[in-house]
Every structure is written in C-alpha cells, then in structure tokens.
Scaffold this motif. Structure first.
Motif, PDB file in Angstrom:
ATOM      1  N   ARG A   2       0.886  -1.162  -0.057  1.00  0.00           N
ATOM      2  CA  ARG A   2       0.082  -0.105  -0.093  1.00  0.00           C
ATOM      3  C   ARG A   2       1.047   1.238  -0.204  1.00  0.00           C
ATOM      4  O   ARG A   2       1.830   1.343   0.881  1.00  0.00           O
ATOM      5  N   ILE A   3       0.788   2.119  -0.806  1.00  0.00           N
ATOM      6  CA  ILE A   3       1.364   3.243  -0.879  1.00  0.00           C
ATOM      7  C   ILE A   3       0.803   4.440  -0.450  1.00  0.00           C
ATOM      8  O   ILE A   3      -0.502   4.785  -0.626  1.00  0.00           O
ATOM      9  N   THR A   4       1.134   5.316   0.571  1.00  0.00           N
ATOM     10  CA  THR A   4       0.757   6.073   1.264  1.00  0.00           C
ATOM     11  C   THR A   4       1.097   7.859   0.941  1.00  0.00           C
ATOM     12  O   THR A   4       2.228   7.671   0.254  1.00  0.00           O
ATOM     13  N   TRP A   5       0.386   8.504   0.950  1.00  0.00           N
ATOM     14  CA  TRP A   5       0.627   9.983   0.669  1.00  0.00           C
ATOM     15  C   TRP A   5       2.139  10.335   1.358  1.00  0.00           C
ATOM     16  O   TRP A   5       2.945  10.842   0.556  1.00  0.00           O
ATOM     17  N   GLN A   6       2.141  10.058   2.463  1.00  0.00           N
ATOM     18  CA  GLN A   6       3.281  10.206   3.323  1.00  0.00           C
ATOM     19  C   GLN A   6       4.668   9.611   2.651  1.00  0.00           C
ATOM     20  O   GLN A   6       5.693  10.186   2.607  1.00  0.00           O
ATOM     21  N   GLY A   7       4.497   8.444   2.554  1.00  0.00           N
ATOM     22  CA  GLY A   7       5.307   7.464   1.869  1.00  0.00           C
ATOM     23  C   GLY A   7       5.928   8.007   0.428  1.00  0.00           C
ATOM     24  O   GLY A   7       7.043   8.028   0.221  1.00  0.00           O
ATOM     25  N   LEU A   8       4.968   8.563  -0.113  1.00  0.00           N
ATOM     26  CA  LEU A   8       5.267   9.152  -1.514  1.00  0.00           C
ATOM     27  C   LEU A   8       6.153  10.455  -1.309  1.00  0.00           C
ATOM     28  O   LEU A   8       7.025  10.610  -2.128  1.00  0.00           O
ATOM     29  N   VAL A  10       7.930  11.441   1.009  1.00  0.00           N
ATOM     30  CA  VAL A  10       9.539  11.188   1.536  1.00  0.00           C
ATOM     31  C   VAL A  10       9.837  10.474   0.428  1.00  0.00           C
ATOM     32  O   VAL A  10      11.339  10.668   0.259  1.00  0.00           O
ATOM     33  N   PHE A  11       9.570   9.648  -0.486  1.00  0.00           N
ATOM     34  CA  PHE A  11      10.291   9.105  -1.496  1.00  0.00           C
ATOM     35  C   PHE A  11      10.818  10.082  -2.263  1.00  0.00           C
ATOM     36  O   PHE A  11      12.061  10.108  -2.757  1.00  0.00           O
ATOM     37  N   LEU A  12       9.906  11.021  -2.949  1.00  0.00           N
ATOM     38  CA  LEU A  12      10.301  12.223  -3.549  1.00  0.00           C
ATOM     39  C   LEU A  12      11.391  13.208  -2.768  1.00  0.00           C
ATOM     40  O   LEU A  12      12.435  13.460  -3.664  1.00  0.00           O
ATOM     41  N   ALA A  13      11.104  13.755  -1.607  1.00  0.00           N
ATOM     42  CA  ALA A  13      11.925  14.488  -0.884  1.00  0.00           C
ATOM     43  C   ALA A  13      13.367  13.881  -0.767  1.00  0.00           C
ATOM     44  O   ALA A  13      14.359  14.608  -0.580  1.00  0.00           O
ATOM     45  N   THR A  14      13.494  12.332  -0.787  1.00  0.00           N
ATOM     46  CA  THR A  14      14.745  11.816  -0.556  1.00  0.00           C
ATOM     47  C   THR A  14      15.408  11.350  -2.025  1.00  0.00           C
ATOM     48  O   THR A  14      16.296  10.538  -1.955  1.00  0.00           O
ATOM     49  N   GLN A  65       7.032  18.648   4.514  1.00  0.00           N
ATOM     50  CA  GLN A  65       6.394  17.194   4.744  1.00  0.00           C
ATOM     51  C   GLN A  65       7.440  16.175   5.488  1.00  0.00           C
ATOM     52  O   GLN A  65       7.265  15.599   6.272  1.00  0.00           O
ATOM     53  N   ALA A  66       8.541  16.477   4.829  1.00  0.00           N
ATOM     54  CA  ALA A  66       9.933  15.467   5.363  1.00  0.00           C
ATOM     55  C   ALA A  66      10.189  15.869   6.699  1.00  0.00           C
ATOM     56  O   ALA A  66      10.482  15.156   7.626  1.00  0.00           O
ATOM     57  N   VAL A  67      10.237  17.273   6.915  1.00  0.00           N
ATOM     58  CA  VAL A  67      10.668  17.631   8.521  1.00  0.00           C
ATOM     59  C   VAL A  67       9.616  17.237   9.373  1.00  0.00           C
ATOM     60  O   VAL A  67      10.071  16.652  10.355  1.00  0.00           O
TER      61      VAL A  67
END
Length: 156
Positions: A2-8, A10-14, A65-67
């Motif tokens: 399951r992909i979450t908005w928070q996971g997405l 963080v994936f982009l920010a990293t 969001q990452a912070v």
C-alpha cells in the motif's frame, strides 16, 4: 503493498530514495541532479525552466512534509534541495561534461561551506523554505561563477 501519501512525499524528498545513502547523501543527491540536468538540458530551455520552477515550488512543500515525518528541522536524507539547487546552478551553463563537473564541484562547495547568502539563508529560515533556500542561493552563486568563467573563456 500500500502506497501512502506520506510515503510518496518522503520518497520524492529523498530523491527517490538516494538520500538514504549512509555517507554523503547530499553529494549523491547532487549527482541525481546532474542526471536530471543532462536529461532536461537536451530539451528546449523553456521546458528546463518550467520543470525547475515546479521543482522549486513543490520542493518547499515536500521538504516541509519531510521535516514533519522525520522530526528533524533539516533531515540529511532530504536531497530534493540539492537536486533542485544543482539545476539552478546549471540553468545557463553550456551542455558539456566539463561544465557539469565544474558546476557540481562549485555547487557542493557553496552548499557545504555556506558563504554569504547561503549561510544567511541557512541560519535565518527553517522548515521547507529553509531547506530549499540555502541550496537555491548555492545554485545562484554557482550559476554566477560559471557565467564569469564562460565570459573569461570567450575572451581568451
């Protein structure tokens, strides 16, 4: 899975996960910026500027969001700012490996040493704006130095 908005976010920010590199994540993020640079610089400059503008605006939000996710005011895993800052640095540079390397070295130098406006932004702002702004200034300084170098080389 399951992909979450928070996971997405963080994936982009990293930088698609490259920020998790255990050593020198900022440098690895800048390398990813270099890959993006070569891909984008092969297209019209207007597309380059459009993508860069989107990355700047979206980057503030992603970094904020990452912070919140990492609970750290400037998580080392976040490299979106390095990717974007490098694209700023190379926005007017000639498209060549030599210029890309020169821009890479200068950008990393300004990002690490934080002279003048880079350090000011780093100390003055926090959150997503602070994370993005110091790299924006490092990119602008690099752009300026590369522009001077190009001008000098054309004179000789």
């Amino acid at each position: 899975m399951r992909i979450t908005w928070q996971g997405l976010t963080v994936f982009l920010a990293t930088g698609f996960g490259v920020g998790y590199c255990p050593k020198i994540p900022g440098t690895v993020g800048t390398l990813l910026g270099a890959v993006l640079y070569f891909g984008l610089s092969a297209h019209p400059w207007s597309l380059y500027v459009l993508v860069l503008g989107i990355m700047l605006v979206v980057g503030v939000w992603l970094c904020e969001q990452a912070v919140e996710t990492f609970g750290d005011p400037d998580p080392k895993e976040v490299v979106w700012d390095e990717m974007t800052g490098y694209l700023v640095a190379m926005a007017a540079a000639p498209r060549s490996l030599a210029w890309a390397v020169a821009g890479f070295v200068l950008f990393r130098f300004f990002d690490i040493v934080k002279p003048g406006p880079v350090g000011w932004a780093d100390r003055r702002f926090s959150g997503g704006v602070g994370i993005m702004l110091d790299d924006l200034f490092a990119g602008i300084l690099t752009l300026f130095v590369l522009g001077i170098a190009e001008w000098i080389l054309k004179m000789v």
